[in-house]
Write a protein that holds these residues in place. Structure first.
Motif, PDB file in Angstrom:
ATOM      1  N   ASP A  83       0.830  -1.206   0.000  1.00 50.18           N
ATOM      2  CA  ASP A  83       0.000   0.000   0.000  1.00 50.18           C
ATOM      3  C   ASP A  83       0.864   1.256   0.000  1.00 50.18           C
ATOM      4  O   ASP A  83       0.555   2.230  -0.689  1.00 50.18           O
ATOM      5  CB  ASP A  83      -0.931   0.031   1.228  1.00 50.18           C
ATOM      6  N   SER A  84       1.936   1.226   0.774  1.00 51.46           N
ATOM      7  CA  SER A  84       2.843   2.379   0.820  1.00 51.46           C
ATOM      8  C   SER A  84       3.534   2.575  -0.522  1.00 51.46           C
ATOM      9  O   SER A  84       3.697   3.707  -0.982  1.00 51.46           O
ATOM     10  CB  SER A  84       3.889   2.201   1.925  1.00 51.46           C
ATOM     11  N   GLU A  85       3.940   1.482  -1.148  1.00 52.91           N
ATOM     12  CA  GLU A  85       4.556   1.589  -2.476  1.00 52.91           C
ATOM     13  C   GLU A  85       3.587   2.239  -3.466  1.00 52.91           C
ATOM     14  O   GLU A  85       3.984   3.111  -4.246  1.00 52.91           O
ATOM     15  CB  GLU A  85       4.953   0.203  -3.004  1.00 52.91           C
ATOM     16  N   ARG A  86       2.321   1.811  -3.433  1.00 55.61           N
ATOM     17  CA  ARG A  86       1.325   2.385  -4.345  1.00 55.61           C
ATOM     18  C   ARG A  86       1.118   3.878  -4.063  1.00 55.61           C
ATOM     19  O   ARG A  86       0.987   4.684  -4.985  1.00 55.61           O
ATOM     20  CB  ARG A  86      -0.001   1.619  -4.231  1.00 55.61           C
ATOM     21  N   ALA A  87       1.101   4.248  -2.783  1.00 57.31           N
ATOM     22  CA  ALA A  87       0.916   5.654  -2.419  1.00 57.31           C
ATOM     23  C   ALA A  87       2.098   6.495  -2.910  1.00 57.31           C
ATOM     24  O   ALA A  87       1.905   7.605  -3.427  1.00 57.31           O
ATOM     25  CB  ALA A  87       0.750   5.788  -0.910  1.00 57.31           C
ATOM     26  N   ILE A  88       3.306   5.972  -2.769  1.00 57.39           N
ATOM     27  CA  ILE A  88       4.497   6.683  -3.257  1.00 57.39           C
ATOM     28  C   ILE A  88       4.428   6.810  -4.779  1.00 57.39           C
ATOM     29  O   ILE A  88       4.688   7.876  -5.340  1.00 57.39           O
ATOM     30  CB  ILE A  88       5.790   5.965  -2.804  1.00 57.39           C
ATOM     31  N   GLU A 137      10.265  -2.162  -7.832  1.00 61.14           N
ATOM     32  CA  GLU A 137      11.596  -2.563  -8.304  1.00 61.14           C
ATOM     33  C   GLU A 137      12.693  -1.904  -7.479  1.00 61.14           C
ATOM     34  O   GLU A 137      13.709  -2.533  -7.163  1.00 61.14           O
ATOM     35  CB  GLU A 137      11.758  -2.223  -9.786  1.00 61.14           C
ATOM     36  N   VAL A 138      12.507  -0.648  -7.104  1.00 53.48           N
ATOM     37  CA  VAL A 138      13.488   0.037  -6.257  1.00 53.48           C
ATOM     38  C   VAL A 138      13.495  -0.604  -4.866  1.00 53.48           C
ATOM     39  O   VAL A 138      14.551  -0.891  -4.307  1.00 53.48           O
ATOM     40  CB  VAL A 138      13.187   1.550  -6.159  1.00 53.48           C
ATOM     41  N   THR A 139      12.311  -0.849  -4.328  1.00 59.39           N
ATOM     42  CA  THR A 139      12.196  -1.419  -2.982  1.00 59.39           C
ATOM     43  C   THR A 139      12.902  -2.762  -2.895  1.00 59.39           C
ATOM     44  O   THR A 139      13.603  -3.039  -1.927  1.00 59.39           O
ATOM     45  CB  THR A 139      10.712  -1.590  -2.589  1.00 59.39           C
ATOM     46  N   TYR A 183      17.179  -2.931  -3.255  1.00 55.61           N
ATOM     47  CA  TYR A 183      18.063  -2.562  -2.159  1.00 55.61           C
ATOM     48  C   TYR A 183      17.727  -3.349  -0.885  1.00 55.61           C
ATOM     49  O   TYR A 183      16.569  -3.447  -0.513  1.00 55.61           O
ATOM     50  CB  TYR A 183      17.955  -1.059  -1.862  1.00 55.61           C
ATOM     51  N   ASN A 184      18.754  -3.868  -0.208  1.00 52.98           N
ATOM     52  CA  ASN A 184      18.568  -4.614   1.042  1.00 52.98           C
ATOM     53  C   ASN A 184      18.009  -3.754   2.168  1.00 52.98           C
ATOM     54  O   ASN A 184      17.439  -4.270   3.123  1.00 52.98           O
ATOM     55  CB  ASN A 184      19.910  -5.190   1.536  1.00 52.98           C
ATOM     56  N   MET A 185      18.187  -2.446   2.092  1.00 56.01           N
ATOM     57  CA  MET A 185      17.827  -1.586   3.220  1.00 56.01           C
ATOM     58  C   MET A 185      16.329  -1.413   3.402  1.00 56.01           C
ATOM     59  O   MET A 185      15.882  -0.967   4.451  1.00 56.01           O
ATOM     60  CB  MET A 185      18.491  -0.225   3.083  1.00 56.01           C
TER      61      MET A 185
END
Length: 173
Positions: free
Chosen positions: A53-58, A71-73, A76-78
């Motif tokens: 949900d947060s990814e969609r909001a961003i 894909e960005v999320t 990266y391991n962080m």
């Protein structure tokens, strides 16, 4: 500055969007997608992980495809895709580190904590994950705590001391 107040996801607060806008303002209008990593970091800082949900909001806020944010999320391991313990410990298991006992360090750590790789202890204190290159191959085995603190030359004794020390920190807070 964007004013999408009526279309904001309930997963994120107005304060979060204000923080997004602060990051977006650092880029030209046609490059606001450049703030994606900063926005992901804000969500993780506030919620402990980045949900779908947060990814969609961003994505909506930055005018990106949700898959582009995902894909960005996942690159990266962080960024955590699910809740993690208070102390997330990544152990480098890239080949050079494996040749210098990185895999043995990972096995020792999960055995000490009584969990499997990728799991979180029942008390919510520790999550253990394998990691890719941390840029310190000569210092292996290498652990990264909460994506910020690198621990080098981690023998089994030093791993035990680290875990015991982190437990003590938690007990005193």
């Amino acid at each position: 500055m964007s004013s999408h107040t009526s279309t904001h996801s309930p997963a994120l607060s107005a304060q979060t969007y204000a923080r997004f806008d602060h990051e977006v303002a650092k880029y030209p209008d046609d490059q606001k997608q450049s703030a994606v990593m900063a926005c992901l970091a804000i969500v993780q800082q506030e919620q402990g992980f980045v949900s779908a949900d947060s990814e969609r909001a961003i994505a909506e806020h930055l005018g990106m495809a949700p898959m582009a944010v995902h894909e960005v999320t996942t690159f990266y391991n962080m960024y955590n895709l699910q809740p993690v313990g208070k102390f997330k410990i990544n152990v480098c298991t890239n080949l050079p580190c494996q040749l210098r006992n990185g895999q043995a360090a990972l096995v020792h750590l999960v055995k000490k904590l009584g969990i499997e790789v990728g799991e979180t202890t029942a008390d919510g204190l520790f999550t253990v994950q394998p990691g890719e290159c941390m840029g310190a191959c000569a210092d292996a085995p290498v652990l990264l705590v909460n994506d910020r603190t690198m621990c080098s030359y981690m023998s089994h004794d030093k791993i035990d001391q680290l875990v015991d020390g982190l437990r003590a920190v938690k007990e005193n807070t």
